[in-house]
Write a protein that holds these residues in place. Structure first.
Motif, PDB file in Angstrom:
ATOM      1  N   CYS A 296       0.848  -1.186   0.000  1.00 23.32           N
ATOM      2  CA  CYS A 296       0.000   0.000   0.000  1.00 23.32           C
ATOM      3  C   CYS A 296       0.890   1.244   0.000  1.00 23.32           C
TER       4      CYS A 296
ATOM      5  N   CYS B 222       0.110   3.373   3.673  1.00 16.08           N
ATOM      6  CA  CYS B 222       0.480   2.851   4.996  1.00 16.08           C
ATOM      7  C   CYS B 222       1.625   1.844   4.921  1.00 16.08           C
TER       8      CYS B 222
ATOM      9  N   CYS C  49      -7.619   0.602   0.511  1.00 17.70           N
ATOM     10  CA  CYS C  49      -6.825  -0.261   1.406  1.00 17.70           C
ATOM     11  C   CYS C  49      -7.587  -0.452   2.720  1.00 17.70           C
TER      12      CYS C  49
ATOM     13  N   SER D 222      -6.452  -1.398   5.614  1.00 14.24           N
ATOM     14  CA  SER D 222      -5.746  -0.970   6.830  1.00 14.24           C
ATOM     15  C   SER D 222      -5.867   0.524   7.051  1.00 14.24           C
ATOM     16  N   CYS D 223      -5.810   1.324   5.970  1.00 11.27           N
ATOM     17  CA  CYS D 223      -5.725   2.773   6.180  1.00 11.27           C
ATOM     18  C   CYS D 223      -6.795   3.565   5.417  1.00 11.27           C
TER      19      CYS D 223
END
Ligand SMILES: [Zn+2]
Length: 334
Positions: free
Chosen positions: A47, A50, A72, A74-75
């Motif tokens: 990514c 992040c 993404c 995660s972020c």
């Protein structure tokens, strides 16, 4: 012939084949399918926001350009689906990039590619540089191993395309002004794995020293068997890498095992390519070196197959290079 006619012909021949021939045919077809799929399947491995190396992407609408956006997990960062690929940050579509790749590998002059694509020569030049930059990123990670032949190739320093008042232009075919290996010669260190990949990198001007050869040591695996000519500069690195090496004299001393034929034939090819390109500006030499090792790797394949192989290679890297970064990126300094 139409596809239907082709299929009818194939069906009638297929029924007459021996089992081993059928097996071979099916395995060839399967390999075609694998290559086609691999050349199309790109996924962003890291990514860009992040830095997650196992990003979980979901679709998240379309960009103004019409390209698919990915989010993404995660972020929550949104990025376009071709992030890091040739088409990223490019107004040219996939089909134009495909033609650019084919033309670059077949040494079609930039002007001709520009004409056939209906875009400016400057745009084609920028596209080619972006491609070469990605190939260079791949070439930098190449490691040769097992049986390796090493030698240097020298090319005349070239300021092609540059205006430099202090340097008198050298006309084509003109020889370097100093005799022997002068500072006008760019040294391309070469390591060719027998039946394998090659490493080609400009490291210095004139004859290489041990510290120049160190610049390609990460591209040479340890414990190889290496053939070199009499140059002692190689020996320190080869000892460090625990490589056994054999020092060769001139061609007359070559045997079927002890020779530098693979590296010599690569060097003759380089002369041929260099004549076709009418010289390459020295500062771009490592971009072209990366192209040459890739051309060598896929020598003998049809143009379309080379395209699929190159696309597959590029799917495995996310090269963040933009043309506007060109001046600050690591061109060959001399
Ligand atoms: Zn992220």
């Amino acid at each position: 012939m139409s596809d239907t006619e082709d299929l009818e012909k194939i069906t009638s021949i297929y029924s007459t084949l021996y089992p081993y021939q059928k097996e071979k045919l099916l395995s060839d077809l399967e390999n075609c399918m694998i290559l086609n799929n691999a050349s199309r399947s790109y996924c962003i491995k890291v990514c860009p926001k992040c830095g997650s190396k196992t990003p979980n992407w979901t679709r998240g609408g379309r960009a103004n350009s019409g390209k698919q956006m990915l989010v993404c997990h995660s972020c929550n960062h949104r990025t376009v689906v071709d992030y890091g690929q040739l088409t990223y940050y490019s107004q040219q579509d996939r089909s134009k990039w495909d033609q650019l790749i084919k033309d670059t590998f077949q040494q079609v002059p930039i002007q001709k590619t520009a004409e056939s694509l209906g875009i400016s020569t400057y745009t084609v030049w920028r596209m080619r540089m972006k491609l070469l930059h990605a190939l260079e990123a791949i070439a930098n990670e190449t490691v040769v191993s097992d049986e390796v032949e090493m030698d240097e190739k020298y090319l005349l320093n070239s300021h092609k395309g540059e205006k430099r008042d202090e340097i008198k232009p050298r006309h084509r075919g003109e020889k370097a002004s100093k005799r022997g290996l002068s500072s006008e010669q760019v040294c391309l260190l070469t390591a060719v794995q027998r039946q394998g990949d090659a490493v080609l990198k400009a490291t210095n001007m004139a004859s290489p020293k041990s510290e120049d050869i160190e610049k390609i040591q990460k591209n040479l695996s340890g414990n190889c068997l290496v053939w070199i000519d009499g140059k002692t500069a190689y020996q320190r690195i080869l000892n460090q890498k625990n490589c056994e090496f054999r020092v060769l004299g001139d061609h007359k001393t070559y045997t079927s095992v002890d020779h530098l034929n693979n590296v010599n034939s690569f060097h003759s090819k380089i002369d041929e390519w260099n004549r076709k390109y009418r010289g390459v500006a020295t500062k771009y030499i490592n971009r072209y070196a990366a192209l040459l090792v890739t051309i060598r790797k896929y020598a003998g394949l049809a143009a379309d197959e080379v395209l699929l192989k190159v696309r597959t290679m590029l799917n495995n890297v996310s090269d963040f290079f933009r043309i506007c970064d060109m001046k600050t990126s690591d061109l060959f300094a001399y």
